[in-house]
Write an enzyme that holds these catalytic residues in place. Structure first.
Site, PDB file in Angstrom:
ATOM      1  CB  SER A  16     -10.651  -7.247  10.715  1.00  0.00           C
ATOM      2  OG  SER A  16     -10.140  -6.377   9.851  1.00  0.00           O
ATOM      3  CE  LYS A  66      -8.453  -6.275   0.543  1.00  0.00           C
ATOM      4  NZ  LYS A  66      -8.161  -4.899   0.880  1.00  0.00           N
ATOM      5  CG  ASN A  87     -13.573  -5.413   1.583  1.00  0.00           C
ATOM      6  OD1 ASN A  87     -14.639  -5.325   0.916  1.00  0.00           O
ATOM      7  ND2 ASN A  87     -13.163  -4.288   2.236  1.00  0.00           N
ATOM      8  CG  ASP A 102     -10.706  -2.136   0.725  1.00  0.00           C
ATOM      9  OD1 ASP A 102     -10.971  -2.369   1.838  1.00  0.00           O
ATOM     10  OD2 ASP A 102     -10.196  -3.067   0.060  1.00  0.00           O
ATOM     11  CB  ALA A 127      -1.929   0.515  -9.783  1.00  0.00           C
ATOM     12  N   GLY A 128      -2.571  -1.337  -6.879  1.00  0.00           N
ATOM     13  CA  GLY A 128      -3.056  -2.681  -6.415  1.00  0.00           C
ATOM     14  C   GLY A 128      -4.386  -2.816  -5.991  1.00  0.00           C
ATOM     15  CG  ASN A 149       1.686   1.180  -9.478  1.00  0.00           C
ATOM     16  OD1 ASN A 149       1.538   1.115  -8.316  1.00  0.00           O
ATOM     17  ND2 ASN A 149       1.663  -0.027 -10.182  1.00  0.00           N
ATOM     18  NE  ARG A 150       7.572  -1.415  -7.149  1.00  0.00           N
ATOM     19  CZ  ARG A 150       7.571  -2.413  -6.227  1.00  0.00           C
ATOM     20  NH1 ARG A 150       8.504  -2.272  -5.562  1.00  0.00           N
ATOM     21  NH2 ARG A 150       6.728  -3.459  -6.177  1.00  0.00           N
TER      22      ARG A 150
HETATM   23  P1  ATR Z   1      -3.072  -3.810  -1.935  1.00  0.00           P
HETATM   24  O1  ATR Z   1      -4.248  -4.787  -2.148  1.00  0.00           O
HETATM   25  O2  ATR Z   1      -2.742  -3.500  -0.316  1.00  0.00           O
HETATM   26  O3  ATR Z   1      -3.363  -2.655  -2.573  1.00  0.00           O
HETATM   27  P2  ATR Z   1      -0.973  -4.879  -3.535  1.00  0.00           P
HETATM   28  O4  ATR Z   1      -2.198  -5.305  -4.546  1.00  0.00           O
HETATM   29  O5  ATR Z   1      -0.075  -6.123  -3.543  1.00  0.00           O
HETATM   30  O6  ATR Z   1      -1.611  -4.663  -2.279  1.00  0.00           O
HETATM   31  O7  ATR Z   1      -0.612  -3.611  -4.181  1.00  0.00           O
HETATM   32  C1  ATR Z   1       0.503  -3.067  -3.684  1.00  0.00           C
HETATM   33  C2  ATR Z   1       0.947  -1.576  -4.331  1.00  0.00           C
HETATM   34  O8  ATR Z   1       1.998  -0.932  -3.831  1.00  0.00           O
HETATM   35  C3  ATR Z   1       1.348  -1.696  -5.694  1.00  0.00           C
HETATM   36  O9  ATR Z   1       0.859  -0.778  -6.460  1.00  0.00           O
HETATM   37  C4  ATR Z   1       2.764  -1.858  -5.732  1.00  0.00           C
HETATM   38  O10 ATR Z   1       3.570  -1.416  -7.083  1.00  0.00           O
HETATM   39  P3  ATR Z   1       3.690  -2.515  -8.232  1.00  0.00           P
HETATM   40  O11 ATR Z   1       2.297  -2.787  -8.973  1.00  0.00           O
HETATM   41  O12 ATR Z   1       4.677  -1.702  -8.874  1.00  0.00           O
HETATM   42  O13 ATR Z   1       4.007  -3.749  -7.614  1.00  0.00           O
HETATM   43  C5  ATR Z   1       3.107  -0.983  -4.721  1.00  0.00           C
HETATM   44  N1  ATR Z   1       4.344  -1.123  -4.082  1.00  0.00           N
HETATM   45  C6  ATR Z   1       4.748  -2.265  -3.257  1.00  0.00           C
HETATM   46  N2  ATR Z   1       5.809  -1.856  -2.937  1.00  0.00           N
HETATM   47  C7  ATR Z   1       6.510  -0.759  -3.424  1.00  0.00           C
HETATM   48  C8  ATR Z   1       7.778  -0.164  -3.287  1.00  0.00           C
HETATM   49  N3  ATR Z   1       8.560  -0.587  -2.866  1.00  0.00           N
HETATM   50  N4  ATR Z   1       7.778   1.042  -4.113  1.00  0.00           N
HETATM   51  C9  ATR Z   1       6.829   1.410  -5.041  1.00  0.00           C
HETATM   52  N5  ATR Z   1       5.571   0.921  -4.893  1.00  0.00           N
HETATM   53  C10 ATR Z   1       5.664  -0.134  -4.222  1.00  0.00           C
END
Ligand code: ATR
Length: 282
Positions: A16, A66, A87, A102, A127-128, A149-150
């Site tokens: 940035s 955020k 953001n 974003d 879903a982050g 989402n995981r």
């Molecule tokens: P950001 O603000 O960049 O979105 P975040 O809020 O920390 O960052 O979100 C990270 C995302 O990546 C989440 O959806 C996370 O899944 P979980 O909600 O299950 O934690 C996903 N993520 C991170 N590492 C992962 C992995 N190894 N496999 C699958 N999903 C992953």
């Protein structure tokens, strides 16, 4: 001189400063963008003191602040409030207002590549914070949005929140991010967006989708921009799919923030070129 900060922890990898300082210089503005590592326990004090001083015009907000920054602001734009994440902050004489650019950045990048998204089926992974912002914007346009989402509960919670969003015009569903869920989601899909951090440096050999599921009729956007060409994008390309790096989204969210801080149209080409050079893309 006016300052804009990046507030995050850590902030060392960010593009940035390169992008915004190139833009300020191009327009001859007496502005300077600086990276500010702020630990979570210091966020409240930083926002209530430093951010309100007269030489600070605003800030970008990144991981992990955020969501938590919202409660420290005086006002939050309606869409950012629905998203639950900010953001970009603008300081107007000590009054701090939060925005979220974003989703705007992702939509613009996607529409440039895909065209009109009305009626499209879009699959988003994550879903982050980033996935939330993009999903809210997509839901105002696309025909169908599937969120995987995981942690399934987060996808479900996000889907439920978007269904309640007054601007939502899409069919929304949630699935677990696994091969079975992906197989179902990708049936009839037009666009896939990786909004997880999977594949980001240093884990560049990771990918969220088995290459066997990728097809030539898909457009694949990976919001991970470092490296610009992730394993997911390389495998999508090999499957004949159209691909889009996260660089466009990064630059366009910055373009929208620049306008909020300066009131001026950003020099987009300069910003794009500065990021591409810093990432070694050109
Ligand atoms: P950001 O603000 O960049 O979105 P975040 O809020 O920390 O960052 O979100 C990270 C995302 O990546 C989440 O959806 C996370 O899944 P979980 O909600 O299950 O934690 C996903 N993520 C991170 N590492 C992962 C992995 N190894 N496999 C699958 N999903 C992953």
């Amino acid at each position: 001189m006016k300052f804009c900060y990046l507030i995050g922890y850590p902030v060392g990898h960010s593009m940035s400063a390169v992008m915004h300082n190139a833009a300020f210089q191009e327009l001859g503005l007496d502005f300077r963008y600086e990276l500010h590592p702020v630990k979570p326990e210091e966020l409240g004090r930083f926002v209530s003191s430093t951010m309100r001083t007269s030489d600070v015009r605003g800030a970008s907000v990144t991981i992990p602040h955020k969501v938590s920054v919202v409660s420290h602001l005086d006002e939050v734009d309606a869409v950012a409030m629905s998203i639950g994440a900010v953001n970009t902050i603008v300081n107007d004489d000590g009054w701090l207002k939060g925005y979220n650019t974003d989703g705007i950045g992702a939509m613009r990048s996607l529409e440039e590549a895909f065209g009109d998204l009305h009626g499209a089926k879009v699959v988003i992974l994550g879903a982050g914070g980033a996935a939330r912002a993009i999903s809210y914007y997509l839901s105002t346009v696309v025909g169908e949005l599937v969120i995987l989402n995981r942690t399934f509960e987060r996808a479900e919670e996000l889907a439920d929140a978007i269904i309640e969003y007054s601007e939502c015009r899409s069919t929304i569903s949630a699935l677990r991010l696994c091969s079975e869920g992906l197989g179902r989601a990708l049936d009839g899909a037009d666009v896939i967006i990786n909004a997880t951090s999977v594949g980001m440096k240093p884990n560049i050999d990771a990918t969220p989708i088995d290459s066997k599921l990728l097809r030539s009729d898909l457009l694949v956007l990976d919001i991970v921009y470092n490296p610009p060409k992730t394993r997911l994008l390389r495998e999508a390309e090999a499957a004949g799919a159209r691909t889009l790096t996260g660089v466009g989204m990064l630059v366009y969210q910055g373009v929208a923030a620049f306008k909020l801080w300066t009131g001026m149209d950003a020099p987009e080409e300069t910003m794009m070129r500065s990021v591409e050079e810093a990432l070694g893309v050109v």
